[in-house]
Design an enzyme around this catalytic site. Structure first.
Site, PDB file in Angstrom:
ATOM      1  N   VAL A 151      -5.939   9.193   9.271  1.00  0.00           N
ATOM      2  CA  VAL A 151      -6.990  10.185   9.434  1.00  0.00           C
ATOM      3  C   VAL A 151      -8.032   9.684  10.433  1.00  0.00           C
ATOM      4  O   VAL A 151      -8.556   8.580  10.289  1.00  0.00           O
ATOM      5  CB  VAL A 151      -7.656  10.493   8.075  1.00  0.00           C
TER       6      VAL A 151
ATOM      7  N   PRO B 262      -1.745  13.157   3.975  1.00  0.00           N
ATOM      8  CA  PRO B 262      -2.099  13.011   5.391  1.00  0.00           C
ATOM      9  C   PRO B 262      -1.531  11.735   5.990  1.00  0.00           C
ATOM     10  O   PRO B 262      -1.294  10.750   5.294  1.00  0.00           O
ATOM     11  CB  PRO B 262      -3.625  12.954   5.354  1.00  0.00           C
TER      12      PRO B 262
ATOM     13  N   SER C  64      -7.159   3.471   9.115  1.00  0.00           N
ATOM     14  CA  SER C  64      -6.755   4.398  10.183  1.00  0.00           C
ATOM     15  C   SER C  64      -7.608   4.240  11.427  1.00  0.00           C
ATOM     16  O   SER C  64      -7.107   4.173  12.545  1.00  0.00           O
ATOM     17  CB  SER C  64      -6.847   5.843   9.704  1.00  0.00           C
TER      18      SER C  64
ATOM     19  N   TYR D  47       0.842  -1.200   0.000  1.00  0.00           N
ATOM     20  CA  TYR D  47       0.000   0.000   0.000  1.00  0.00           C
ATOM     21  C   TYR D  47       0.881   1.255   0.000  1.00  0.00           C
ATOM     22  O   TYR D  47       0.707   2.141  -0.837  1.00  0.00           O
ATOM     23  CB  TYR D  47      -0.940  -0.009   1.211  1.00  0.00           C
TER      24      TYR D  47
ATOM     25  N   LYS E 133       1.451   4.098  -3.026  1.00  0.00           N
ATOM     26  CA  LYS E 133       1.259   5.534  -2.828  1.00  0.00           C
ATOM     27  C   LYS E 133       2.495   6.313  -3.288  1.00  0.00           C
ATOM     28  O   LYS E 133       2.385   7.367  -3.901  1.00  0.00           O
ATOM     29  CB  LYS E 133       0.974   5.847  -1.358  1.00  0.00           C
TER      30      LYS E 133
END
Length: 165
Positions: free
Chosen positions: A35, A32, A47, A5, A9
């Site tokens: 979150v 970010p 998250s 992952y 990104k």
């Protein structure tokens, strides 16, 4: 352990920067951390799943590397990155001062009856290995929602949606 992952990104950001340069596009990127805050969806995302794990007395693997940001601050950062003419480059959104030990402490203070203590001493959360500078982010006029408020709003919304009982 392969972190596909995170790798995906990184590749996506590298690709968009290359595309922007080749096409002379003024690009601003908002990145970010994890979150939290009030949730809208009826299911757990990654998250918030970490927060639920902490409440349930588990320390997710590598959790001491996580930094958090309130969803409302992330939304505002996207708006500011678009509206503020001087915005440029990358903006890292993460609370620079709070560690996972702080997060655990706040959860226990806010919800002592809900939070279970991790009985596995080997899983004790260690301190952050790096510091995050948010001066550039603050230059957009962002004032962070206190992490304790974000956690409270996060857990309250989880209870309202019957994800936590």
């Amino acid at each position: 352990m392969k972190e596909w992952y995170g790798y995906s990104k990184t590749l996506a950001e590298e690709t968009v920067w290359r595309f922007a340069k080749e096409n002379r596009i003024d690009l601003v990127v908002v990145i970010p951390g994890n979150v939290i805050g009030p949730i809208l969806q009826p299911t757990l995302n990654y998250s918030v799943g970490v927060i639920v794990d902490l409440i349930n007395g588990k320390n997710p693997s590598n959790s001491f590397y996580y930094r958090y940001m309130d969803v409302r601050d992330v939304s505002l950062a996207h708006i500011k990155a678009f509206e503020v003419p001087s915005a440029s480059g990358r903006y890292i959104l993460a609370d620079p001062d709070k560690t996972m030990k702080d997060i655990q402490k706040f959860l226990h203070e806010l919800f002592p009856d809900l939070c279970r203590v991790d009985k596995d001493a080997e899983n004790e959360v260690s301190e952050m290995a790096c510091k995050v500078c948010v001066d550039k982010l603050k230059s957009l006029g962002i004032v962070f929602t206190p992490i304790k408020e974000s956690l409270k709003d996060n857990v309250v919304s989880l209870k309202e949606m019957c994800i936590l009982i």
